[in-house]
Design a protein around this motif. Structure first.
Motif, short mmCIF file in Angstrom:
data_model
loop_
_atom_site.label_atom_id
_atom_site.label_comp_id
_atom_site.label_asym_id
_atom_site.label_seq_id
_atom_site.Cartn_x
_atom_site.Cartn_y
_atom_site.Cartn_z
N LEU A 148 61.50 30.23 41.15
CA LEU A 148 61.73 31.09 39.98
C LEU A 148 60.54 30.90 39.05
N GLY A 149 59.80 32.01 38.79
CA GLY A 149 58.65 31.92 37.89
C GLY A 149 57.37 32.37 38.57
N ALA A 150 56.38 32.73 37.76
CA ALA A 150 55.08 33.14 38.31
C ALA A 150 53.94 32.68 37.41
N LEU A 169 59.59 31.85 51.99
CA LEU A 169 59.35 31.64 50.56
C LEU A 169 59.72 32.91 49.81
N TRP A 170 60.78 32.80 49.00
CA TRP A 170 61.17 33.90 48.12
C TRP A 170 60.72 33.53 46.72
N ILE A 171 60.19 34.52 45.98
CA ILE A 171 59.76 34.23 44.61
C ILE A 171 60.31 35.32 43.69
N SER A 172 60.84 34.88 42.56
CA SER A 172 61.42 35.81 41.60
C SER A 172 60.83 35.54 40.23
N ASN A 173 60.51 36.60 39.50
CA ASN A 173 59.98 36.41 38.14
C ASN A 173 60.37 37.58 37.25
N LEU A 213 68.69 26.04 51.60
CA LEU A 213 67.77 26.56 50.59
C LEU A 213 67.45 25.51 49.52
N VAL A 214 66.19 25.55 49.05
CA VAL A 214 65.78 24.73 47.91
C VAL A 214 65.38 25.69 46.79
N ILE A 215 66.04 25.58 45.65
CA ILE A 215 65.66 26.42 44.50
C ILE A 215 64.79 25.59 43.57
N ILE A 216 63.63 26.13 43.21
CA ILE A 216 62.72 25.42 42.28
C ILE A 216 62.59 26.26 41.01
N ASN A 217 63.04 25.70 39.89
CA ASN A 217 62.82 26.42 38.63
C ASN A 217 61.46 26.08 38.06
N ALA A 218 60.57 27.09 38.06
CA ALA A 218 59.24 26.92 37.45
C ALA A 218 59.09 27.89 36.28
N THR A 219 60.23 28.30 35.70
CA THR A 219 60.15 29.06 34.45
C THR A 219 60.33 28.06 33.31
N SER A 220 60.07 28.52 32.09
CA SER A 220 60.29 27.63 30.95
C SER A 220 61.71 27.78 30.40
#
Ligand code: NDP
Length: 303
Positions: A148-150, A169-173, A213-220
């Motif tokens: 999650l994040g870009a 690899l799925w990416i959402s932003n 699945l592994v969810i990684i939060n890379a948003t603030s």
């Protein structure tokens, strides 16, 4: 209490027997990097006493002062630097020598002065990989990952996942334009055929059905009180593992929900510590004690 930062304009040369390290950013007052690195330097000095002469400071430097600040820091005896917001990308135009990993990620978080010039590295991807392995038992090779994040942190996570050979690899932003730009940039040096960009409100069935699945939060989202969670975990199976890069606060709404659903989860302190350990290895050439850094970080956060 956290020590106040030094201001770049107030820095004076260190005594000749001292080696300076520093983290640069704006704002920088909340950084706990000095406590993390000082704990490891103390441990190193028990075997090699000269490390008692190494110091690590936090220095407030604005974007407009970064280029001249780098020159000034070298003149003052600083040999290793960490960079944080807003400098990680801007520094690209100020240095000639950049490690391939940092080029792939498109950001520099570590600078080492070779004696002739500042050389740039990125240790965030390494830090995340070690944290996922140590804390969640995740190996990036063959993992199924939703990022999650870009921003810069998401970019490091995506580059590390792809270069290690993740399965999907799925990416959402929130901003689709920023996400597309990130995937295009990664495609210059990595095979992005396994990457699927998807809106958070319409995750494809493959993500939700994926048992490991592994969810990684890379948003603030989660940094500030009252922030909502970046994603509802309701539709994910309990076997889903969740890593939130945020470490202060230690428990975000995302981690609270993961825990309540019985999911294995972890905050970003482990990533912070492992990226710091890698930076200190680059500067000292020594193997670094991650345990000492962890206890330095925990002491700083409990202050
Ligand atoms: P950036 O500013 O580069 O990126 C911020 C990201 O958060 C973007 O994807 C942005 O989306 C998203 N975002 C911000 N506000 C919202 C919102 N209201 N709703 C949805 N999405 C939002 O920051 P970084 O990539 O440098 O850092 C991201 C996070 O990772 C931070 O919390 C930071 O503290 C943490 N971090 C942790 C590290 C560690 O060692 N543990 C290391 C580095 C970072 P959009 O593009 O749409 O604006």
């Amino acid at each position: 209490m956290l020590e106040p930062p030094l201001l770049i304009e107030d820095l004076s040369p260190l005594p000749p027997n001292q080696v300076g390290l520093a983290v640069l950013g704006a704002p920088i007052k909340h950084s706990i990097s000095p406590q993390i690195h000082s704990a490891a330097l103390r441990e190193l000095s028990s075997g090699i006493p000269s490390f008692l002469n190494w110091v690590y400071h936090k220095v407030e430097v604005s974007s407009k002062d970064l280029a001249s600040g780098l020159e000034h820091l070298n003149e003052c005896g600083y040999r290793g630097l960490n960079l944080t917001i807003p400098h990680k990308v801007d520094v690209f135009s100020m240095i000639d020598s950049i490690d391939q990993e940092a080029r792939t990620i498109g950001a520099v978080n570590t600078l080492f002065h070779t004696g002739e010039e500042w050389r740039g590295f990125n240790t965030d991807g390494y830090g995340l990989e070690q944290a996922l392995k140590g804390r969640l038992g995740v190996r990036l090779e063959s993992a199924n990952i939703l990022i999650l994040g870009a921003g810069g942190a998401a970019r490091a996570a995506a580059a590390q996942s792809l270069s290690r050979g993740c399965e999907n690899l799925w990416i959402s932003n929130r901003s689709t334009e920023r996400l597309e730009n990130m995937i295009d940039a990664l495609g210059n040096s990595l095979d992005t055929a396994r990457v699927v960009a998807c809106p958070i409100s319409q995750l494809p069935a493959g993500v939700l059905d994926c048992g490991d699945l592994v969810i990684i939060n890379a948003t603030s989202l989660g940094l500030n009180p009252g922030d909502p969670s970046p994603v509802s975990l309701r539709a994910f199976p309990p076997s889903t593992r969740v890593y939130d890069m945020i470490y202060n606060p230690a428990e975000t709404p995302l981690l609270e929900e993961a825990r309540a659903r019985g999911m294995v989860c972890e905050n970003g302190l482990s990533m912070l510590v492992h990226q710091a350990a890698r930076s200190l290895e680059i500067w000292t050439g020594q193997e670094i004690s991650v345990e000492a850094m962890f206890s330095g970080a925990q002491t700083a956060l409990n202050c």
